[in-house]
Motif scaffolding. Structure first.
Motif, mmCIF file in Angstrom:
data_model
loop_
_atom_site.group_PDB
_atom_site.id
_atom_site.type_symbol
_atom_site.label_atom_id
_atom_site.label_comp_id
_atom_site.label_asym_id
_atom_site.label_seq_id
_atom_site.Cartn_x
_atom_site.Cartn_y
_atom_site.Cartn_z
ATOM 1 N N GLY A 241 60.931 7.265 6.673
ATOM 2 C CA GLY A 241 61.337 7.871 8.015
ATOM 3 C C GLY A 241 62.594 7.902 8.404
ATOM 4 O O GLY A 241 63.415 8.853 8.654
ATOM 5 N N ASN A 244 65.041 9.895 6.005
ATOM 6 C CA ASN A 244 64.735 11.149 6.137
ATOM 7 C C ASN A 244 65.673 11.598 7.646
ATOM 8 O O ASN A 244 66.746 12.396 7.386
ATOM 9 C CB ASN A 244 63.506 11.637 6.484
ATOM 10 N N THR A 245 65.658 10.481 8.572
ATOM 11 C CA THR A 245 66.566 10.729 9.793
ATOM 12 C C THR A 245 67.877 10.688 9.563
ATOM 13 O O THR A 245 68.596 11.493 9.920
ATOM 14 C CB THR A 245 65.920 9.817 10.700
ATOM 15 N N GLN A 248 68.759 14.110 7.308
ATOM 16 C CA GLN A 248 68.923 15.138 8.194
ATOM 17 C C GLN A 248 69.963 15.238 9.211
ATOM 18 O O GLN A 248 70.452 16.305 9.724
ATOM 19 C CB GLN A 248 67.316 15.019 9.178
ATOM 20 N N SER A 272 61.482 13.947 2.912
ATOM 21 C CA SER A 272 61.239 14.987 3.841
ATOM 22 C C SER A 272 59.933 15.044 4.463
ATOM 23 O O SER A 272 59.942 15.572 5.445
ATOM 24 C CB SER A 272 61.819 16.425 3.086
ATOM 25 N N GLN A 273 58.853 14.686 3.810
ATOM 26 C CA GLN A 273 57.730 14.368 4.546
ATOM 27 C C GLN A 273 57.460 13.680 5.710
ATOM 28 O O GLN A 273 56.688 13.694 6.511
ATOM 29 C CB GLN A 273 56.667 14.406 3.546
ATOM 30 N N THR A 275 58.828 12.703 8.374
ATOM 31 C CA THR A 275 59.391 13.329 9.657
ATOM 32 C C THR A 275 59.356 12.414 10.907
ATOM 33 O O THR A 275 58.114 11.536 10.849
ATOM 34 C CB THR A 275 58.533 14.763 10.283
ATOM 35 N N GLU A 277 57.708 12.441 13.612
ATOM 36 C CA GLU A 277 56.429 12.379 14.366
ATOM 37 C C GLU A 277 55.414 11.629 13.301
ATOM 38 O O GLU A 277 54.786 11.033 13.679
ATOM 39 C CB GLU A 277 55.949 13.873 14.330
ATOM 40 N N ARG A 278 55.574 12.093 11.824
ATOM 41 C CA ARG A 278 54.716 11.443 10.986
ATOM 42 C C ARG A 278 54.909 9.915 10.726
ATOM 43 O O ARG A 278 53.955 9.327 10.689
ATOM 44 C CB ARG A 278 54.838 12.177 9.583
ATOM 45 N N LYS A 287 58.827 7.723 18.115
ATOM 46 C CA LYS A 287 60.172 8.233 17.100
ATOM 47 C C LYS A 287 61.209 8.223 17.704
ATOM 48 O O LYS A 287 62.272 8.130 16.965
ATOM 49 C CB LYS A 287 59.511 9.691 16.983
#
Ligand SMILES: Nc1nc2c(c(=O)[nH]1)N[C@H]1C(S)=C(S)[C@@H](COP(=O)(O)OP(=O)(O)OC[C@H]3O[C@@H](n4cnc5c(=O)[nH]c(N)nc54)[C@H](O)[C@@H]3O)O[C@H]1N2
Ligand SMILES: Nc1nc2c(c(=O)[nH]1)N[C@H]1C(S)=C(S)[C@@H](COP(=O)(O)OP(=O)(O)OC[C@H]3O[C@@H](n4cnc5c(=O)[nH]c(N)nc54)[C@H](O)[C@@H]3O)O[C@H]1N2
Ligand SMILES: [Mo]
Length: 714
Positions: A241, A244-245, A248, A272-273, A275, A277-278, A287
Motif C-alpha cells: 500500500g 502504491n502511494t 501514485q 495498484s490494488q 489503495t 482504503e484497502r 489511511k
C-alpha cells in the motif's frame, strides 16, 4: 579473610582480596551483541560480572539476561561428564563414561551407519548457539554430506533470503548516517540493546523514526514519531500500500528505477490494488497515517531500514511481507547508499566486521561434490537455492518417511526440540533414530533422548574468536577453567574428527590450529588478540564505498535490483505457487475463525527470557514466575478474566494453561505468549505444516486460538 559480600562489593581487585578480573564475553544471546564482560574471579569461582567500558557495541552495558551469568554458568543441571543412556529414550537414565569411550562409541556408530547407508544417513543439527558453527559445518562436509541444519531454519535466514532475491546479498540499515529510521517489528530496547543504542543516537541527533508494530512498546514510546499499529502479519499489505502511494504521488526515484531496477512495471500493476482504503481495511491503520508515513519515508532520506530476524518472517507469508518491505527501499533509491541500506559481507560467524577471514575456504575446501541432496530438498526450492543448509523443519518428516533416503542418526549440538512447531511430534521422530549424540551445557529433555550426551562449556570457560562490527576482532581466554569435565564444542568437534578418521588434517590438528587458520589472512596472531585489553581494530578493515554494487551490478540474475524475481522463476520448478512478485496473503492457519476467534502471537520477546535458556534462572524467573500470556483488558473483561487468573489457550493442534497478564499494549483480539516453557509449551499449538512455502519458516506469530478460563488439564 573477606566475606563473599565484601568481595562482591570490592570495586578494585587487589592482592588482599585475591580477586582477579578476567575479560570474557556473554554468549547467552547469540550472535551480534556478545557484550564484553569483566568477570570477577576468586579461586577459580566467578563472583560477579560487569560490562566492559569501551567494548565494541556493548560499551560497558549488559542486559537483564547477562546479569544472570553467574546463575547461568553454575546451574545445578550442568552436564558433568560424558554420559551413555541406559534407560529408555526420554527416561533420563544414564551412566557416566570417559571422553575416550564416548568418542569411540560415537565414531563407531556413525561410521557403521555411513558404511551401510552412506554419510547422508547421519543428520547434523545445531540449535541457537552460533559460535562453533563453522567447525560443525566443516565436520559435516568432511564426513561426506551436506546434511548440516541449524536453528537459522526459523531465525533471520528468511530476512536474508528476501534481500538476496531482491539485491543478491544481505543488506542492513546504516543507522549512523541516516536521517530517518523505519523499523518494521522493531523493539530493540527489549531485543537488542546494542542496536537500540544506534537507534537512540539517531533520534538524539534529530533523526525521525517510523515504527511498525502491533503493540505499543518501550521502543515505540521512546523513539517513534509515527507508530503504525498494524494487525500482526499484515506488513506485506502495508508495504504494498505504501508502494502504491509512493508511485501514485510520484514520490519515487524514477531515474534510479530506470537504471537499476528490474520488474517495476509488473510491481506497479500488482500494487495498484492496494489503495489506501484497502490497505487500511487489511492492516487496521488509518489511511491518512499511512500516506503521512509514506511521505515522510520518501522525503527524509537517506533512510535506515530495520529488518528484524523474526517478527515479520514468523508468518507463513513472512518472506513475501519482508520482500514487500524491502521493495520500498528500491522505489526510493535507498539501496547501496550512505545512510540508506548497505551490503553485508560476513567476516566470521555471520558478523560483518568489514574484513575477510578464511571462513569460506574453511567450509568450501572440503565440501563434498558427489553426495545426495540435503534433507528436505525439493520441498522449499528457494531455501535450497539460497542457503547451504537443509531446512530443519523437514528433518522430522524425512526421519519418519525415510524418503528419498533414510536418516538413521543425528549429531545434535545444543538442540532443543521446543524450538520446533509441535515439539512432541519432533521428539516422536527422534525416538525412531538408531543413534543420537548430543552436546549441551545442561541436561535438557532433548538430551534425554540421546544415546551419548557430552558436556559443553559456556563462553566464560572457553577461548573463542569473535568479530565485531566496525572492524574489530578478539580472541578470549577462559575466565575460569571448564567446569567438571566439560569442553568447548569446537574442541569436541576437532577431537571427534580424529576418532571418525575422516580425511581432514586441519580439523584433526585441533581447535587452536583451526583458529590460527581462520585468521591466517590477517596481520594479527591469536597471542596478540589474547594479550590485548580490548578487541583489536583490524588493519584489514576498510570502510566500504557505498554505491559499489550499483557500479558493478547487483548479484542477481539480471544484475539489477529485482522487484520481479528471476531467481524465483529459475528455481521454482513445479512449485508454481511461488510468485516472482512480493504478493500479500493472510498468514492464518486453517482453524475455524468462529470457533477460534483470537490471534496467538507466540514468541514476542521478553527482557528476561531467551528461548529456553533463562526460564529457570532465579533472577529471570522472579520477573515472571509462571508461563504467562498477555491479553487485552477488553478481552479479559468479556471473558471474565482477571490479572493472575489461570486460563487455557486452545488451538487446533493443542493447548496450554498459563497465567493471565492484562496489557493494553497489544490490540484487542491478540494474545502474546513467550515460547520454550516446559510446563506450557506454546509451540504445541503451532502446526508442523504451518510453514512459509518460500522460506520454510514456521508461522509462530499467527495462529487462531480461543481462551478459556480455568486450569483445564493442567
Ligand atoms: N513460538 C516461537 N518459537 C520460536 C521462536 C518464536 O519467536 N516463537 N523463535 C525461534 C527463534 S528466532 C530461535 S533463534 C529459536 C531458538 O531455539 P533454540 O535453539 O531451542 O534455543 P535455546 O533454547 O536458547 O538453545 C538450545 C540449547 O542450546 C544450549 N546451549 C547454550 N549454549 C551452548 C553451547 O555453547 N554449546 C552447546 N552445545 N549448547 C549450548 C542451551 O542450553 C539449550 O539447551 O527458537 C525459535 N522458536
Ligand atoms: N530479550 C530478548 N531479546 C532477544 C531474544 C529473546 O528471546 N529475548 N531473541 C533474539 C532472537 S533469537 C531473535 S530472532 C530476535 C528476534 O527479533 P525480533 O523479530 O525483532 O523480535 P520480537 O521482539 O519478537 O519482535 C519485535 C517487535 O515486533 C512486533 N511484532 C510482532 N508481530 C509482528 C508483525 O506481524 N509485524 C510487525 N511489524 N511487528 C510485529 C512485536 O510486538 C515486537 O514488539 O531477538 C533477539 N533478542
Ligand atoms: Mo532467533
Amino acid at each position: 579473610m573477606a566475606t563473599i559480600e565484601q568481595l562482591l562489593k570490592a570495586k578494585i581487585p587487589c592482592e588482599e582480596t585475591g580477586i582477579e578480573v578476567k575479560r570474557s564475553l556473554c554468549d547467552i544471546c547469540t550472535p551480534g551483541m556478545h557484550c564484553g564482560l569483566n568477570v570477577y574471579v576468586k579461586d577459580g569461582t566467578i563472583l560477579k560480572v560487569e560490562g566492559v567500558e569501551n567494548y565494541p557495541g556493548s560499551n560497558g552495558k549488559i542486559c537483564t539476561k547477562g546479569a544472570c551469568t553467574r546463575q547461568y554458568v553454575y546451574r545445578k543441571n550442568r552436564i558433568r561428564t560424558p554420559l551413555r543412556r541406559i534407560g529408555a529414550r526420554g527416561e533420563g537414565k544414564f551412566e557416566e563414561i570417559s571422553w575416550e569411550e564416548a568418542y569411540r562409541e560415537i565414531a563407531g556408530r556413525l561410521n557403521e551407519i555411513k558404511a551401510q547407508d552412506g554419510p547422508e544417513a547421519v543428520a547434523w543439527f545445531t540449535g541457537y548457539s552460533k559460535w562453533y558453527r563453522p567447525w560443525l559445518h566443516r565436520l559435516v562436509h568432511s564426513f561426506g554430506s551436506l546434511n548440516y541444519g541449524t536453528e537459522s531454519s526459523c531465525c533471520n535466514t528468511a530476512t536474508g533470503m528476501a534481500w538476496k532475491t531482491i539485491a543478491g546479498r544481505g543488506f542492513r540499515g546504516d543507522f549512523a548516517n541516516a536521517n530517518l529510521l523505519i523499523g518494521w517489528g522493531c523493539n530493540t530496547l527489549i531485543g537488542n540493546h546494542v542496536v537500540a543504542r544506534a537507534h537512540l543516537a539517531l533520534k538524539k541527533r534529530g533523526g525521525k523514526v517510523i515504527i511498525i508494530d502491533p503493540r505499543i512498546t518501550p521502543t515505540t514510546q521512546k523513539l517513534a514519531d509515527i507508530h503504525l499499529q498494524i494487525r500482526p502479519g499484515t506488513d506485506g499489505a502495508l508495504a504494498l500500500g505504501m508502494g502504491n502511494t509512493l508511485i501514485q504521488n510520484g514520490w519515487i526515484d524514477q531515474p534510479f528505477i530506470d537504471k537499476y531496477v528490474h520488474g517495476f512495471a509488473e510491481y506497479k500493476a500488482y500494487v495498484s490494488q492496494f489503495t489506501p482504503e484497502r490497505t487500511q481495511e487489511i492492516t487496521g491503520v488509518d489511511k491518512d497515517l499511512i500516506i503521512k508515513a509514506a511521505h515522510l519515508y520518501a522525503t527524509s532520506g537517506p533512510v535506515a531500514g530495520y529488518f528484524p530476524s523474526a517478527a515479520v518472517t514468523h508468518h507463513i507469508n513472512g518472506y513475501n511481507n519482508m520482500r514487500a518491505i524491502m521493495s520500498l527501499e528500491v522505489l526510493i533509491g535507498n539501496v547501496d547508499r550512505k545512510g540508506g541500506v548497505v551490503p553485508v559481507y560476513p567476516s566470521l560467524v555471520y558478523a560483518d566486521g568489514g574484513f575477510p577471514t578464511m571462513e569460506r575456504a574453511f567450509l568450501n575446501d572440503v565440501k563434498p561434490q558427489n553426495c545426495r541432496s540435503p534433507i528436505g530438498s525439493g520441498s522449499f526450492p528457494l531455501w535450497y537455492a539460497l542457503t547451504d543448509e537443509y531446512q530443519a523443519m523437514t528433518l522430522a518428516g524425512q526421519i519418519r518417511e525415510q524418503k528419498p533416503y533414510p536418516i538413521r542418526a543425528l549429531g545434535a549440538f545444543g538442540m532443543n526440540h521446543r524450538m520446533f512447531p509441535q515439539p512432541t511430534e519432533m521428539l516422536g521422530a527422534l525416538e525412531k533414530l538408531d543413534f543420537i549424540f548430543a552436546t549441551d551445557l545442561i541436561m535438557t529433555e532433548t538430551c534425554r533422548y540421546a544415546d551419548i550426551v557430552l558436556p559443553a562449556c559456556s563462553s566464560l570457560e572457553r577461548s573463542e574468536l569473535k568479530v565485531y562490527g566496525g572492524g574489530y576482532l578478539t580472541c578470549t581466554t577462559p575466565a575460569i577453567p571448564p567446569l567438571y569435565q566439560s569442553k568447548p564444542d569446537t574442541q569436541i568437534i576437532c577431537e571427534l574428527a580424529g576418532y571418525l578418521d575422516i580425511e581432514d588434517d586441519l580439523l584433526k590438528s585441533g581447535y587452536e590450529k583451526t583458529m590460527e587458520y581462520l585468521i591466517s589472512n590477517l596481520s594479527v596472531t591469536l597471542e596478540e588478540l589474547r594479550a590485548a585489553p580490548l578487541p583489536l581494530k583490524m588493519k584489514e578493515a576498510a570502510p566500504r564505498k557505498p554505491g559499489s554494487l550499483r557500479e558493478k551490478g547487483f548479484e542477481t540474475p539480471t544484475g539489477k535490483l529485482e522487484l520481479y524475481s528471476e531467481k524465483i522463476m529459475q528455481v521454482r520448478g513445479d512449485h508454481t505457487e511461488l510468485d516472482p512478485l512480493p504478493v500479500w496473503n493472510e498468514s492464518f492457519d486453517s482453524a475455524d475463525r468462529e470457533e477460534y476467534p483470537f490471534t496467538l502471537i507466540a514468541g514476542a520477546r521478553l527482557p528476561q527470557a531467551i528461548h529456553t535458556r533463562t526460564h529457570e534462572l532465579p533472577w529471570a524467573k522472579n520477573m515472571r514466575p509462571d508461563p504467562t500470556a498477555d491479553i487485552h483488558p477488553q478481552d479479559a473483561k468479556a471473558l471474565g478474566l482477571q490479572e493472575g487468573d489461570w486460563m487455557q489457550i486452545i488451538g487446533e493442534k493443542g493447548s496450554v494453561t498459563v497465567k493471565v497478564h492484562l496489557s493494553g499494549a497489544g490490540l484487542p483480539g491478540d494474545v502474546y505468549m513467550y515460547h520454550g516453557y516446559a510446563q506450557a509449551d506454546i509451540n504445541e499449538l503451532i502446526g508442523k505444516a504451518h510453514l512459509d512455502p518460500y522460506s520454510g519458516f514456521p508461522g509462530y506469530r499467527q495462529v487462531r486460538c480461543k481462551l478459556v478460563k480455568g486450569e483445564g488439564a493442567k
